[in-house]
Design a protein around this motif. Structure first.
Motif: not given
Lengths: 205, 815
Positions: B9-15, B18
């Motif tokens: 989730q940390f990665i999906k939300a970051g993408a 951006a």
């Protein structure tokens, strides 16, 4: 010893994104990049919810560098660009960074951004704290715990700007500090403790 | 413990963030070409700090500490020099000004229309040409059609534009449009129960809360009906959590699972437009259970007053037909039934025992007490009746009523973005007055009612004003409200809009477009080219409040302070500060000699302690020497303002008046259920248009403000949100463009499924600019039907923006 840190009340966090822009402004963060984000937990919909109407819950999670005691990013950096400073902050020496991005893959919190292109700023000048280094294309960057402010005994900008006062900044090595007391009394927790990174950033409800 | 969090989730939300942020940079301007000519404050990176208050219309008016480096606005922080910690606050919108001041959507020079009106084709002209065109056209129109042929509307919507114009309507001799139809929905029915409280905004029909939200720490219950306080009042939202920490139980009634609902101890979902049915049922329960204090009702409310069969309240003598103002209790007492003497006596008489209940014959006529009337009418408003209408289980209504009425002091909160944008909003306000009066939740620590949003709930100052000669004066409005002008005959030939009054204050904008096209002349003055700008003949570029030609260009009062708007930057582009524009228009119209030469002259006229003694000692020099402002004097602003602590109300009777004689002809002397005009359940129109369209507010905008700010746009783009089942039923996919339509009009925008949305409703953020939608203005299809009751309501008719049915369908085309 000093271990600077932030404790965040998830009860008080309303997902307002003020800390996100405070960080962006103070640290001259370019467009398309954020050092600090607020996640709506458990859903891909920003400001969405978990469950089905009307049995819903919603929780926000501000997320930036966790300033880990055992930083996964530091362990994998082949050139020693990422380091833990004397105040317990995880920092990047931009001059040493070779842009290999192994640290980004290693960070369990996706806290780092990479300057894939020449940074684009809107407005197109260097805003924020005058002493924040300008990062060139090809280096990694992330939250420094507002090094330029905290070196001057000022609180990080996200802490100062939080409208609900959800953030508490201080030294974990001082057992009498407000943050140390909060972590004890509120039974604060860390993100992904199973990773063994032992973050200094703490959360509580 | 991982608490359900994952690295994924940390990665999906970051993408996602951006991607949005990257999209925001398209079309960005380069500023070097004009910044070099903008009188850089210093060379070599020297920094200068200056202060300004921020926006008025979110209720923030945060004092911002601004750092300028090389003539550029580089940093904005809360003003840490203010004595009270609560005032050291700002939000994401204040911070976004670092970019927004330099927005690509700034109107950079005066412009004139070259295509057809509404096409948005303009060419740059000089200020001289713009001013001369305006002055010549105004004089010609007024010579042909009369002085009142000009309509001037001032918005509080934009940075500098609006509230910094002090007398432009007088200079133009313009009419200003009468009632505005917005944000008065609930106050229209609530405020007359307690009257106008001097030194505050309480009782001016906006439904401003009788106490500040800082007082919530004394409440045992906060019952929040339809206000998304935690998004719409960021500068005050910490009061909500302070109250919870102090033990308050928080309940939010809202069709949608808002941020505020999610942070409340209990969320009570409700059918849109039915909040008054909930309150009517709550009143019934309080009466049934006897959860009221008889002595309080007898002493401090109009419940013991006697009502005749014609609905008139019995007074000691007949009202004087020539009376200019309502007769007070002293002039002409209200009559009550004295149980001791068994006669009708003036409520002011000594040694009486006023009866709360009863029917009496006096001089051969039948009378009942107001309380008895209420008891009788409430029989129909049972919890099971309300369950049918509101969708809230009767048991839940019982539970929240018991909590509100019996757990100790309680606050009853409303907002300006949901239930107040319905035809029946005044009934909701009136029902709130009755409920509050019954339970005594007013004028006590922790007991209050109204909208707690913004600085408006705090103490305010009455400023003096710059005096123009009497003959330089605006015209009387021809029509009752601004909502009447597009649809009723009037003499308006020219429309001056300062800020976007053009599109924002209209429901059914489709219809208003015809009126705009019929006018002879439209002048639009704004900082940024927001939606209304496309209708202009002449566009005037205003500076943001960060830009000035003088050291202090304006002051305001908020949060217990007189705040300053200092010069942060020189005016950007060819824009001019409001003071300059107002003066230049005044000069072009031939009134230059009557105007202040500098903002200082005007500010000194405002700082008149003869007008308000709490200005004592606050001078221009002291303000200039201060860091952004000074505390008002004579008021202890370290404690929250609370009205009616002596249980004296600012009504003709001096009591809390729950019986509205002015509404007898509409059967609303006591609040009666009235369904919404359009979104009621049985409406056959639902076969074509099954979805209610909610105009919602968010933390990201103040109406149309900040729609163009890229630091705001990085978070969210305009979209319509549907409940997942409604989304799926229409075969929609995430981010695809949909058409939202009804018989009035349509707009197109991206669609998204969100679990927070009540099934059967769709949400769109009000104020979104047309240019950021896929097509059309979101007011093209909102409900403009007005209620007849508006003719007698104190603030006129309400615009029922949220009382709108629509359908949503695929439009085709890629997102």
């Amino acid at each position: 010893m000093t271990r600077l840190a932030i404790a965040i009340s998830q009860e008080r966090c309303t997902g307002c994104q003020t800390c996100v822009n405070a960080c962006k402004m103070e640290n001259n963060v370019p467009m398309g990049m954020l050092w600090n984000r607020v996640i709506t937990v458990g859903t891909d919909v920003m400001d969405g919810a978990v469950g089905s109407y009307p049995n819903l819950s919603k929780e926000y999670l501000p997320l930036a560098c966790q300033h880990c005691e055992n930083p996964a990013c530091m362990a994998v950096c082949p050139v020693g660009a990422t380091y833990k400073d004397e105040k317990g902050r995880v920092l990047i020496n931009y001059d040493l960074c070779i842009g290999c991005r192994i640290c980004m893959a290693a960070c369990p919190y996706n806290a780092r951004c990479f300057n894939w292109e020449e940074p684009v700023r809107d407005p197109d000048f260097n805003y924020g704290h005058r002493d924040v280094p300008v990062r060139p294309r090809g280096v990694t960057e992330k939250c420094t715990l507002c090094k330029e402010r905290t070196d001057a005994d000022l609180e990080p900008m996200c802490v100062v700007c939080c409208p609900t006062r959800a953030r508490t900044y201080g030294d974990l090595d001082d057992p009498e500090s407000e943050i140390s007391k909060l972590i004890r009394e509120k039974h604060a927790y860390q993100l992904l403790p199973e990773r063994g990174t032992n973050p200094q950033v703490h959360y509580y409800k | 413990m991982s608490r359900g969090l994952s690295r994924r989730q940390f990665i999906k939300a970051g993408a996602a963030t951006a991607a949005l942020a990257g999209a925001g940079t398209a079309g960005m301007l380069k500023f070097d070409h004009w910044l070099t000519s903008a009188h850089a404050e210093s060379e070599g990176g020297a920094e200068r700090i200056a202060y300004t208050f921020h926006q008025e219309h979110c209720g923030g008016r945060c004092s911002l500490k601004c750092t300028v480096r090389d003539g550029r606005l580089c940093l904005i922080e809360p003003n840490d020099s203010l004595a009270q910690e609560r005032n050291r606050v700002l939000c994401l919108k204040g911070l976004s000004e670092v970019q927004h001041v330099y927005s690509a959507d700034r109107i950079q020079t005066p412009m004139k229309r070259v295509g057809e009106r509404g096409e948005g084709e303009f060419v740059a002209i000089s200020w001289d040409e713009a001013l001369e065109t305006i002055a010549t056209t105004v004089k010609e129109l007024q010579a042909s059609y009369g002085k009142n042929s000009i309509l001037c509307r001032l918005s509080g919507e934009n940075n500098g534009v609006g509230y910094q114009y002090h007398y432009i309507a007088d200079l133009l001799g313009a009419q200003t449009g009468g009632a505005n139809g917005q944000d008065i929905g609930i106050g229209n029915g609530l405020d007359q129960s307690f009257g106008y409280v001097p030194g505050s905004w309480v009782g001016v029909y906006f439904g401003i809360a009788t106490s500040e939200p800082r007082d919530w720490v004394n409440s045992r219950t906060i019952l929040n009906v339809g206000s998304n306080f935690l998004e719409s009042s960021l500068a005050q939202c910490r009061c909500f959590f302070d109250a919870k920490d102090a033990g308050a139980y928080t309940i939010t009634v809202d069709p949608h699972f808002t941020t505020t609902a999610s942070k409340s101890d209990r969320w009570v979902p409700i059918n849109p437009g039915t909040d008054s049915a909930l309150l009517l049922a709550m009143i019934g329960i309080v009466l049934d259970k006897g959860w009221y204090d008889e002595q309080w009702l007898k002493a401090h409310t109009s419940f013991p007053f006697l009502v005749g069969e014609d609905g008139a309240l019995l007074r000691e003598h007949a009202a004087r037909p020539d009376a200019e103002e309502a007769e007070t209790m002293e002039d002409n007492p209200w009559m009550v039934w004295d149980s001791k003497s068994n006669t009708a006596r003036p409520a002011t008489a000594e040694d009486i025992e006023a009866a709360l209940e009863g029917s009496y014959t006096i001089n051969g006529r039948s009378y009942r007490t107001v309380f008895s009337r209420l008891l009788e009418q409430q029989k129909r408003y049972t919890p099971s009746w309300a369950e049918e209408i509101t969708g809230i289980e009767a048991q839940v209504i019982h539970e929240i009523t018991e909590q509100y009425a019996t757990a100790g002091p309680a606050a009853l909160g409303f907002g300006w973005g949901g239930s107040d944008k319905f035809n029946n909003a005044d009934i909701l306000g009136h029902a709130a007055a009755v409920l509050v009066a019954l339970t005594g939740n007013i004028g006590i620590p922790g007991g209050s009612v109204g909208s707690y949003v913004g600085w408006w709930a705090g103490p305010i100052i009455s400023f003096g004003s710059w005096q123009l000669p009497e003959e330089i004066a605006q015209s009387e409005p021809e029509l009752a409200g601004i909502y009447d002008y597009p649809v009723k005959p009037n003499n308006v030939h020219a429309y001056f809009s300062f800020g976007d009054k053009l599109t924002q204050e209209s429901a059914n904008f489709t219809k208003k477009i015809e009126w705009l096209k019929s006018l002879d002349f439209i002048v639009y003055c704004d900082i940024v080219a927001s939606s209304g700008s496309q209708w202009a003949d002449i566009l005037l570029p205003a500076s943001s409040k960060f830009e000035a030609e003088h050291e202090i260009q304006n002051i305001c009062c908020a949060n217990g302070l007189v705040l300053t708007n200092e010069k942060i930057l020189d005016p950007l582009f060819e824009s001019k500060p409001d003071f300059w524009i107002e003066n230049a228009l005044g000069e072009a119209l031939g009134y230059g000699e009557y105007l202040p030469k500098t903002p200082r002259e005007r500010i000194e006229a405002m700082l008149d302690p003869e007008v308000d003694e709490r200005l004592a000692g606050i001078t221009y020099e002291r303000l200039l020497a201060s860091s952004g402002g000074l505390p008002i004097t004579g008021v202890d602003t370290t404690v929250p303002r609370c009205a009616f602590t002596d249980h004296r109300f600012f009504t003709p009777s001096g009591r809390m008046e729950v019986y509205y004689e002015n509404l007898v002809s509409f059967d609303q002397e006591l609040p009666q259920w009235e369904p919404p005009l359009e979104v009621y359940a049985e409406n056959e129109l639902r076969e074509l248009y099954p979805l209610q369209l909610a105009n919602m507010r968010t933390r990201f905008h103040i109406h149309n403000q900040f729609c163009d700010a890229t630091w705001i746009r990085q978070f969210k783009e305009p979209r319509i949100e549907l409940a997942p089942q409604d989304f799926a039923a229409r075969g929609l996919s995430e981010g695809e463009i949909v058409e939202v339509f009804n018989d009035r009009g349509s707009f197109a925008v991206k669609a998204l499924a969100n679990e927070c949305v009540r099934p059967g409703s769709v949400r769109v953020v009000e104020g979104n600019w047309t240019k950021f939608m896929e097509q059309g203005n979101l007011q093209n299809l909102t409900n403009d039907e007005l209620i007849e009751r508006g003719a007698v309501l104190p603030a006129g008719a309400v615009i029922s923006f949220n009382d709108t049915l629509v359908e949503v369908r695929k439009r085709g085309g890629a997102a």
